[in-house]
Design an enzyme around this catalytic site. Structure first.
Site, PDB file in Angstrom:
ATOM      1  N   LYS A  14      -0.792  -7.905  -9.764  1.00 59.27           N
ATOM      2  CA  LYS A  14      -1.952  -8.055  -8.843  1.00 59.27           C
ATOM      3  C   LYS A  14      -2.744  -6.841  -8.639  1.00 59.27           C
ATOM      4  O   LYS A  14      -3.971  -6.753  -8.507  1.00 59.27           O
ATOM      5  CB  LYS A  14      -1.181  -8.407  -7.300  1.00 59.27           C
ATOM      6  CG  LYS A  14      -0.365  -9.716  -7.360  1.00 59.27           C
ATOM      7  CD  LYS A  14       0.082  -9.962  -5.732  1.00 59.27           C
ATOM      8  CE  LYS A  14       0.674  -9.183  -5.129  1.00 59.27           C
ATOM      9  NZ  LYS A  14       2.023  -8.614  -5.761  1.00 59.27           N
ATOM     10  N   ARG A  89       1.575 -11.861   3.667  1.00 55.45           N
ATOM     11  CA  ARG A  89       2.841 -11.836   3.177  1.00 55.45           C
ATOM     12  C   ARG A  89       3.857 -12.799   3.741  1.00 55.45           C
ATOM     13  O   ARG A  89       4.882 -12.845   3.368  1.00 55.45           O
ATOM     14  CB  ARG A  89       3.484 -10.488   3.331  1.00 55.45           C
ATOM     15  CG  ARG A  89       3.132  -9.410   2.511  1.00 55.45           C
ATOM     16  CD  ARG A  89       3.705  -9.445   1.012  1.00 55.45           C
ATOM     17  NE  ARG A  89       4.423  -8.034   0.645  1.00 55.45           N
ATOM     18  CZ  ARG A  89       3.766  -7.259   0.099  1.00 55.45           C
ATOM     19  NH1 ARG A  89       2.506  -6.918   0.069  1.00 55.45           N
ATOM     20  NH2 ARG A  89       4.520  -6.127  -0.655  1.00 55.45           N
ATOM     21  N   ARG A 123       7.654   1.256 -13.756  1.00 58.06           N
ATOM     22  CA  ARG A 123       5.886   1.633 -13.624  1.00 58.06           C
ATOM     23  C   ARG A 123       5.860   3.000 -12.896  1.00 58.06           C
ATOM     24  O   ARG A 123       6.664   3.388 -12.229  1.00 58.06           O
ATOM     25  CB  ARG A 123       5.360   0.610 -12.878  1.00 58.06           C
ATOM     26  CG  ARG A 123       5.631   0.392 -11.478  1.00 58.06           C
ATOM     27  CD  ARG A 123       4.980  -0.636 -10.975  1.00 58.06           C
ATOM     28  NE  ARG A 123       5.010  -0.896  -9.313  1.00 58.06           N
ATOM     29  CZ  ARG A 123       4.573  -1.968  -8.770  1.00 58.06           C
ATOM     30  NH1 ARG A 123       3.819  -2.550  -9.363  1.00 58.06           N
ATOM     31  NH2 ARG A 123       4.826  -2.068  -7.385  1.00 58.06           N
ATOM     32  N   ARG A 156       6.753   5.079  -7.422  1.00 54.06           N
ATOM     33  CA  ARG A 156       6.724   4.671  -6.090  1.00 54.06           C
ATOM     34  C   ARG A 156       8.052   4.863  -5.234  1.00 54.06           C
ATOM     35  O   ARG A 156       9.135   4.399  -6.165  1.00 54.06           O
ATOM     36  CB  ARG A 156       6.243   3.272  -5.940  1.00 54.06           C
ATOM     37  CG  ARG A 156       4.825   3.166  -5.721  1.00 54.06           C
ATOM     38  CD  ARG A 156       4.344   1.666  -5.994  1.00 54.06           C
ATOM     39  NE  ARG A 156       4.924   0.897  -5.034  1.00 54.06           N
ATOM     40  CZ  ARG A 156       4.469  -0.400  -4.825  1.00 54.06           C
ATOM     41  NH1 ARG A 156       3.313  -0.623  -5.386  1.00 54.06           N
ATOM     42  NH2 ARG A 156       5.166  -1.264  -3.646  1.00 54.06           N
ATOM     43  N   ARG A 167      12.620  -6.411  -2.340  1.00 54.65           N
ATOM     44  CA  ARG A 167      11.459  -6.874  -2.222  1.00 54.65           C
ATOM     45  C   ARG A 167      11.194  -8.206  -2.915  1.00 54.65           C
ATOM     46  O   ARG A 167      10.617  -9.079  -2.358  1.00 54.65           O
ATOM     47  CB  ARG A 167      10.336  -5.989  -2.937  1.00 54.65           C
ATOM     48  CG  ARG A 167      10.197  -4.540  -2.225  1.00 54.65           C
ATOM     49  CD  ARG A 167       9.780  -3.519  -2.812  1.00 54.65           C
ATOM     50  NE  ARG A 167       8.397  -3.526  -3.570  1.00 54.65           N
ATOM     51  CZ  ARG A 167       8.017  -3.055  -4.915  1.00 54.65           C
ATOM     52  NH1 ARG A 167       8.992  -2.247  -5.339  1.00 54.65           N
ATOM     53  NH2 ARG A 167       6.945  -3.386  -5.420  1.00 54.65           N
TER      54      ARG A 167
HETATM   55  P1  AMP Z   1       2.835  -3.553  -2.071  1.00 53.41           P
HETATM   56  O1  AMP Z   1       2.035  -2.227  -2.499  1.00 53.41           O
HETATM   57  O2  AMP Z   1       1.852  -4.582  -1.877  1.00 53.41           O
HETATM   58  O3  AMP Z   1       3.875  -4.057  -3.075  1.00 53.41           O
HETATM   59  O4  AMP Z   1       3.467  -3.184  -0.901  1.00 53.41           O
HETATM   60  C1  AMP Z   1       4.628  -2.091  -0.741  1.00 53.41           C
HETATM   61  C2  AMP Z   1       5.312  -2.393   0.550  1.00 53.41           C
HETATM   62  O5  AMP Z   1       4.356  -1.933   1.884  1.00 53.41           O
HETATM   63  C3  AMP Z   1       6.099  -3.633   0.886  1.00 53.41           C
HETATM   64  O6  AMP Z   1       7.224  -3.794   0.275  1.00 53.41           O
HETATM   65  C4  AMP Z   1       6.165  -3.693   2.303  1.00 53.41           C
HETATM   66  O7  AMP Z   1       6.917  -2.791   2.849  1.00 53.41           O
HETATM   67  C5  AMP Z   1       4.885  -2.993   2.804  1.00 53.41           C
HETATM   68  N1  AMP Z   1       3.879  -4.071   2.735  1.00 53.41           N
HETATM   69  C6  AMP Z   1       2.328  -4.088   2.288  1.00 53.41           C
HETATM   70  N2  AMP Z   1       1.810  -5.204   2.696  1.00 53.41           N
HETATM   71  C7  AMP Z   1       2.426  -5.799   3.584  1.00 53.41           C
HETATM   72  C8  AMP Z   1       2.165  -6.928   4.599  1.00 53.41           C
HETATM   73  N3  AMP Z   1       1.113  -7.661   4.180  1.00 53.41           N
HETATM   74  N4  AMP Z   1       3.254  -7.097   5.480  1.00 53.41           N
HETATM   75  C9  AMP Z   1       4.186  -6.280   5.776  1.00 53.41           C
HETATM   76  N5  AMP Z   1       4.463  -5.316   4.686  1.00 53.41           N
HETATM   77  C10 AMP Z   1       3.742  -5.166   3.869  1.00 53.41           C
END
Ligand code: AMP
Length: 212
Positions: A14, A89, A123, A156, A167
């Site tokens: 994404k 989410r 990654r 990360r 996740r």
């Molecule tokens: P991402 O970069 O989108 O994979 O997000 C990394 C982490 O940020 C996730 O595993 C959550 O801990 C947090 N996170 C990101 N977006 C959200 C969201 N919309 N709601 C809750 N936690 C989020």
């Protein structure tokens, strides 16, 4: 330009697709994950609170995410439209978003789980310019260094195998139900997210051109 949501499991690509499509469409790429990581780096109180959840691979509480998202959405560049990556989410967030920024189209990234695991654990990214690399499919020219600006690449905090598994579980339990929610609203377009970034990008652009 419209409001588009990218929906899909972690590692589906994404972020990579959102960066290039947002540029083409002239709308901001709004990643709640990026916004939260920025808050963590800047050690704001919100960032410190969110950090624990992020490291564990769990969702950050809705109220915190909503606050950071609304701040970003209020900026002038987000008025014509936005590409949401990683928000909503869960169903509560989806309902919230409908209330303050109704979505025109949801692109769902369809991809088998074994590919996700491989992508996530391989990654690395550039902390300066945000370029994403994958040791298996898109390695940097020089090991551990960004092709564009020579910065040392980082991983990360939540790409360790235990956080990755959490996740994926959180995605299946809390985020996947959104597919049905948006399908019922008639705005869901699934795309095949396997293959090269160019192939996936082409599928997304075609899907958006043909969306009703
Ligand atoms: P991402 O970069 O989108 O994979 O997000 C990394 C982490 O940020 C996730 O595993 C959550 O801990 C947090 N996170 C990101 N977006 C959200 C969201 N919309 N709601 C809750 N936690 C989020």
């Amino acid at each position: 330009m419209p409001r588009v949501v990218f929906l899909g499991p972690p590692g589906a690509g994404k972020g990579t697709q959102a960066k290039s499509l947002a540029k083409d469409l002239g709308i901001p790429h709004l990643s709640t994950g990026d916004l939260l990581r920025e808050a963590v780096r800047e050690k704001t109180s919100l960032g410190e609170e969110a950090d624990v959840y992020i490291r564990a691979g769990r969702l950050v509480p809705d109220a915190l995410v909503l606050r950071i998202l609304k701040e970003r959405l209020a900026r002038p560049d987000a008025q014509p439209g936005a590409l949401f990556d990683g928000y909503p989410r869960n169903l509560a967030q989806a309902r919230e978003l409908t209330g303050f920024a109704p979505v025109d189209r949801v692109i769902s990234f369809v991809i088998p789980e074994p590919i996700l695991l491989e992508r996530l654990t391989q990654r690395w990214n550039c902390p300066k310019c945000g370029t994403l690399y994958n040791l298996a499919t898109r390695p940097p020219k020089q090991t551990g260094v960004c092709d564009l600006d020579g910065t040392t690449l980082v991983q990360r905090s939540d790409d360790r195998i235990d956080a990755v598994r959490m996740r994926l579980l959180v995605y299946a339990e809390q985020t996947a139900p959104l597919l049905e929610h948006y399908r019922m609203l008639g705005i869901l377009t699934p795309i095949d997210a396997t293959g090269t970034p160019e192939q996936v990008g082409h599928r997304i652009r075609t899907a958006l051109e043909h969306a009703p």
